[in-house]
Design a protein around this motif. Structure first.
Motif, mmCIF file in Angstrom:
data_model
loop_
_atom_site.group_PDB
_atom_site.id
_atom_site.type_symbol
_atom_site.label_atom_id
_atom_site.label_comp_id
_atom_site.label_asym_id
_atom_site.label_seq_id
_atom_site.Cartn_x
_atom_site.Cartn_y
_atom_site.Cartn_z
ATOM 1 N N SER A 25 52.622 56.462 43.789
ATOM 2 C CA SER A 25 51.348 56.997 44.284
ATOM 3 C C SER A 25 50.246 55.946 44.245
ATOM 4 O O SER A 25 49.343 55.954 45.087
ATOM 5 C CB SER A 25 50.936 58.232 43.477
ATOM 6 O OG SER A 25 50.803 57.924 42.103
ATOM 7 N N SER A 58 45.021 65.554 43.398
ATOM 8 C CA SER A 58 45.801 64.893 42.348
ATOM 9 C C SER A 58 45.669 65.611 41.008
ATOM 10 O O SER A 58 46.661 65.805 40.289
ATOM 11 C CB SER A 58 45.354 63.436 42.202
ATOM 12 O OG SER A 58 45.607 62.706 43.378
ATOM 13 N N MET A 60 47.722 68.649 41.204
ATOM 14 C CA MET A 60 49.147 68.367 41.009
ATOM 15 C C MET A 60 49.474 68.210 39.525
ATOM 16 O O MET A 60 50.513 68.688 39.046
ATOM 17 C CB MET A 60 49.532 67.102 41.767
ATOM 18 C CG MET A 60 49.570 67.243 43.272
ATOM 19 S SD MET A 60 49.929 65.673 44.097
ATOM 20 C CE MET A 60 51.581 65.340 43.496
ATOM 21 N N THR A 61 48.578 67.547 38.809
ATOM 22 C CA THR A 61 48.787 67.391 37.370
ATOM 23 C C THR A 61 48.774 68.748 36.670
ATOM 24 O O THR A 61 49.582 69.011 35.767
ATOM 25 C CB THR A 61 47.702 66.480 36.770
ATOM 26 O OG1 THR A 61 47.668 65.237 37.473
ATOM 27 C CG2 THR A 61 47.972 66.211 35.306
ATOM 28 N N PRO A 87 55.573 65.592 40.053
ATOM 29 C CA PRO A 87 54.134 65.753 40.366
ATOM 30 C C PRO A 87 53.231 65.246 39.254
ATOM 31 O O PRO A 87 52.092 64.826 39.513
ATOM 32 C CB PRO A 87 53.983 67.268 40.569
ATOM 33 C CG PRO A 87 55.129 67.886 39.847
ATOM 34 C CD PRO A 87 56.253 66.896 39.989
ATOM 35 N N GLY A 113 50.468 62.677 40.664
ATOM 36 C CA GLY A 113 49.064 63.049 40.527
ATOM 37 C C GLY A 113 48.288 62.040 39.708
ATOM 38 O O GLY A 113 47.169 61.659 40.067
ATOM 39 N N SER A 145 47.577 58.576 41.715
ATOM 40 C CA SER A 145 46.598 58.675 42.797
ATOM 41 C C SER A 145 45.181 58.787 42.270
ATOM 42 O O SER A 145 44.262 58.108 42.743
ATOM 43 C CB SER A 145 46.914 59.884 43.686
ATOM 44 O OG SER A 145 48.139 59.710 44.363
ATOM 45 N N THR A 178 39.854 71.036 38.711
ATOM 46 C CA THR A 178 40.238 71.022 40.122
ATOM 47 C C THR A 178 39.279 71.875 40.944
ATOM 48 O O THR A 178 38.815 71.465 42.020
ATOM 49 C CB THR A 178 41.676 71.533 40.305
ATOM 50 O OG1 THR A 178 42.573 70.701 39.562
ATOM 51 C CG2 THR A 178 42.086 71.518 41.774
#
Length: 389
Positions: A55, A75, A78-79, A101, A105, A108, A169
Motif C-alpha cells: 500500500s 485506510s 480498513m484498520t 486489510p 490500511g 496507506s 473514521t
C-alpha cells in the motif's frame, strides 16, 4: 478550519500508533487459546508488513486519484475492520485473512499523512505528530492489558481499539471538505497527471540514497526496540523485570525526544537535527560497548539511542519535498515508507539469527554497523542535494 484539520491529523497519528503494540501484547494469550506455537506470530506480522509495503508503494497513485482525506478515512476504516476481524477470529487462518486489510490500511494512511504534513506544516508539527504516534503506540498495550484482566480477554482489546478507529473514521469523513479545500491549492500546475513508476522514482537523483538511509534508520529503531531486553538479560545479567523497564526507556526516549525536537525544529534545520540524532545514537551505542556491568550504563545507552532516534524519522520525511520537489514528494515518501517496513521486517529477525548462532553480545556491534550505513547514505544524499542546487 486550519486548526480543526490539524487536530484531526493529530488524532489520526494517535490512531495510527494504537494498533501497533496490540499483537505483541495479546499474542501470549491468543496462542494459548488457539493452541498455536509462539513463532506463528511472525506469520501474522509478516502478512501485515507485506500489506504495508504494497500500500505504501501504491500511495502516490491513490493520492492522485482520491486525495489525502479520502485515502486517510478509508485506510483507518480498513484498520477498524481488521481489528473487529481479529476480535472474532478463532484460528490462524482468520487472523491471517484479517491481517491483509490491517497492513494495507496502515501503509496507506502512514504515507498519506506524512506527505500531507510535509507539504502543509512546519518541521515542529512533524515531530509533535510523530510524538502523538508514540503516545498511541504506548496506549494500545495498556488497553490490551486492561482487556486481559476481563472475562472477555484479548478479543475485548481489539474490539475497543476497533471502536476508537470507527469513531475516527466517521470524524474523518465528516471533515473531508477541509482536506479537499487544501488540496485544491496544492501545486496544480506541477502535479503529474500519472503516478510515477518505481523505475521513474529510482531514477530521481538522491532517491536510492534516501531509501537505503530510511531502511537503515527503521532497521536500527526496530532492532533496538525488539532486542534490547534480551541483550540486557543475556549479556548485562539484568533480571526480567529490570530488563523490561530499561528497554521501555528506549521508547520513552523517542517519545520525549520528539516532543523536544518540535521546539528545536524552530531553530535548526532538518539536516542539522538528523545529524544531532545520529551523534546521540552513536554515543548511546558507544556506552553499550563499555565493559561495565552496572545497570546505569545500559540505562544511559538505551536512553541516548532513543533520544537520538527521535528527530530522524520526522525530519527525513519533512525534508522530502525540499530535496525532491513537491510534485515528487508523495511518490518518494511512499517508497520511503516501503523501505522503512522492509527494514523493520528483515533486520530484527536477522539479528535474532546472529544472536542465536554467535551471541547477543553482538547487539551494539549490529546497531553500530547499521548506524554507519545510515550516516554514509544521509551524507551522500546531502551531497547530491547540494550538487543539484
Amino acid at each position: 478550519m486550519f486548526q480543526i484539520l490539524l487536530v484531526m491529523i493529530y488524532l489520526a497519528f494517535i490512531s495510527l500508533g494504537l494498533p501497533d503494540g496490540l499483537l505483541g501484547a495479546a499474542w501470549p494469550a491468543m496462542r494459548v487459546q488457539m493452541n498455536l506455537p509462539m513463532s506463528y506470530m511472525g506469520i501474522i506480522s509478516m502478512i501485515i508488513s507485506v500489506g504495508t509495503i504494497v500500500s505504501s508503494l501504491q500511495s502516490h497513485r491513490l493520492m492522485l486519484r482520491f486525495g489525502t482525506g479520502k485515502v486517510t478515512a478509508v485506510s483507518v476504516g480498513m484498520t477498524a475492520l481488521a481489528l473487529f476481524g481479529f476480535s472474532v477470529s478463532s484460528n490462524l487462518i482468520w487472523l491471517c485473512f484479517f491481517a491483509i486489510p490491517y497492513g494495507l490500511g496502515a501503509g496507506s494512511v502512514d504515507a498519506a499523512l506524512n506527505n500531507y504534513v510535509a507539504l502543509h506544516y512546519s518541521s515542529k508539527h512533524m515531530s509533535w505528530l510523530h510524538c502523538m504516534w508514540g503516545i498511541g503506540a504506548s496506549i494500545g498495550p495498556y488497553i490490551m492489558s486492561f482487556a486481559l484482566t476481563r472475562p472477555s480477554g484479548w478479543p475485548l482489546g481489539y474490539l475497543l481499539v476497533g471502536i476508537i478507529q470507527v469513531i475516527l473514521t466517521a470524524m474523518l469523513f465528516m471533515t473531508l471538505s477541509l482536506w479537499q479545500h487544501d488540496e485544491t491549492h496544492e501545486i496544480p500546475a506541477e502535479e503529474p497527471k500519472k503516478a510515477l513508476t518505481l523505475k521513474q522514482i529510482l531514477s530521481i537523483s538522491g532517491a536510492k540514497e534516501i531509501m537505503v538511509c530510511f531502511f537503515c534508520y527503521c532497521a536500527l529503531e526496530s532492532t533496538a526496540g525488539l532486542w534490547a531486553a534480551s541483550y540486557l538479560i543475556g549479556v548485562r545479567s539484568l533480571s526480567d523485570a529490570q530488563a523490561a523497564s530499561f528497554a521501555s526507556l528506549f521508547y520513552v526516549g523517542i517519545t520525549v525526544g520528539r516532543a523536544i525536537n518540535g521546539f528545536l525544529a524552530m531553530r535548526f534545520s532538518d539536516s542539522q537535527l538528523i545529524r544531532l540524532g545520529q551523534v546521540l545514537i552513536g554515543l548511546g551505542v558507544a556506552v553499550l560497548f563499555l565493559p561495565v556491568n552496572h545497570a546505569a550504563a545500559a540505562l544511559l545507552g538505551l536512553l541516548l539511542i532513543g533520544l537520538g532516534c527521535a528527530p530522524i524519522y520526522p525530519c527525513i520525511i519533512h525534508s522530502t519535498p525540499d530535496h525532491f520537489g513537491k510534485e515528487n514528494s508523495q511518490a518518494i515518501i511512499g517508497v520511503q515508507m516501503a523501505s522503512a517496513y522492509l527494514g523493520t521486517t528483515l533486520m530484527p529477525p536477522l539479528f535474532g539469527l546472529l544472536g542465536n548462532g554467535i551471541g547477543l553480545f553482538l547487539f551494539p556491534v549490529y546497531l553500530a554497523l547499521i548506524l554507519i550505513g545510515m550516516v554514509a547514505l544521509h551524507e551522500r544524499l546531502m551531497k547530491v542535494h547540494v550538487e543539484m542546487d
